[in-house]
Enzyme design. Structure first.
Site, PDB file in Angstrom:
ATOM      1  N   CYS A  54      -5.555  12.197   3.200  1.00  0.00           N
ATOM      2  CA  CYS A  54      -5.139  13.104   4.277  1.00  0.00           C
ATOM      3  C   CYS A  54      -3.615  13.286   4.251  1.00  0.00           C
ATOM      4  CB  CYS A  54      -5.526  12.541   5.633  1.00  0.00           C
ATOM      5  SG  CYS A  54      -7.287  12.612   5.996  1.00  0.00           S
ATOM      6  N   GLU A  56      -1.481  13.146   6.665  1.00  0.00           N
ATOM      7  CA  GLU A  56      -0.735  12.160   7.465  1.00  0.00           C
ATOM      8  C   GLU A  56      -0.483  10.879   6.676  1.00  0.00           C
ATOM      9  OE1 GLU A  56      -3.456  13.837   8.198  1.00  0.00           O
ATOM     10  OE2 GLU A  56      -3.751  14.059  10.356  1.00  0.00           O
TER      11      GLU A  56
HETATM   12  N1  THU Z   1      -7.602  16.176   6.690  1.00  0.00           N
HETATM   13  C1  THU Z   1      -6.304  15.770   6.768  1.00  0.00           C
HETATM   14  O1  THU Z   1      -5.513  15.949   5.828  1.00  0.00           O
HETATM   15  N2  THU Z   1      -5.909  15.151   7.899  1.00  0.00           N
HETATM   16  C2  THU Z   1      -6.724  14.884   8.968  1.00  0.00           C
HETATM   17  O2  THU Z   1      -6.377  14.114   9.830  1.00  0.00           O
HETATM   18  C3  THU Z   1      -7.992  15.591   9.058  1.00  0.00           C
HETATM   19  C4  THU Z   1      -8.582  15.977   7.736  1.00  0.00           C
HETATM   20  C5  THU Z   1      -8.054  16.817   5.443  1.00  0.00           C
HETATM   21  C6  THU Z   1      -8.992  15.984   4.640  1.00  0.00           C
HETATM   22  C7  THU Z   1      -9.752  17.025   3.864  1.00  0.00           C
HETATM   23  O3  THU Z   1      -9.015  17.322   2.679  1.00  0.00           O
HETATM   24  C8  THU Z   1      -9.735  18.247   4.755  1.00  0.00           C
HETATM   25  O4  THU Z   1      -8.738  18.017   5.741  1.00  0.00           O
HETATM   26  C9  THU Z   1     -11.060  18.538   5.440  1.00  0.00           C
HETATM   27  O5  THU Z   1     -11.547  17.413   6.067  1.00  0.00           O
END
Ligand code: THU
Length: 131
Positions: A54, A56
């Protein structure tokens, strides 16, 4: 606040760098440390799905790798109106956020919401439990 708006602008700028060929959902995170440094992260997906990183955790890991552990702002923007950190990221943020750290969930520079980690992850498990 100018500072928050600038961080949101930067997050919106880098969001297109997300590697998200499977979900096509782009997320960017920009963090500002207490020392005033700025680090960026985007989500990086993987064909095996679970190794997906992710935005973050990417931004925070980069900052921590550079020796920074204290954060003033953690700004998040994604392809939904207000993209909130997932549960794993909330726990990850818990490790490094204190009561002054502001987690900013931004639609754009004019529309954003600000939280503490206690608001996003109440009654949480943290390093204090291991003391
Ligand atoms: N995702 C993030 O980067 N941060 C989050 O807190 C929520 C989800 C990304 C993971 C994945 O690549 C996409 O969003 C869909 O879930």
């Amino acid at each position: 606040m100018i500072e928050i708006k600038e961080l949101i602008k930067k997050a919106l700028e880098i969001k297109s760098r997300a590697y998200a060929p499977y979900s096509n959902f782009h997320v960017a995170c920009v963090v500002m440390t207490k020392s005033g440094k700025i680090f960026e992260g985007i989500n990086i997906e993987n064909s095996a799905y679970s190794p997906t990183l992710c935005a973050e955790r990417n931004a925070l890991s980069t900052a921590i790798t550079h020796g920074e552990r204290e954060f003033v702002y953690i700004v998040i923007t994604g392809d939904s109106d207000y993209t909130y950190p997932c549960g794993v990221c909330r726990q990850f943020i818990r490790e490094f956020a204190d009561c002054d750290t502001r987690i900013v969930v931004a639609k754009d520079s004019e529309n954003y919401k600000t939280y503490t980690i206690d608001e996003l992850l109440p009654e949480s498990f943290s390093k204090k439990d291991l003391k």
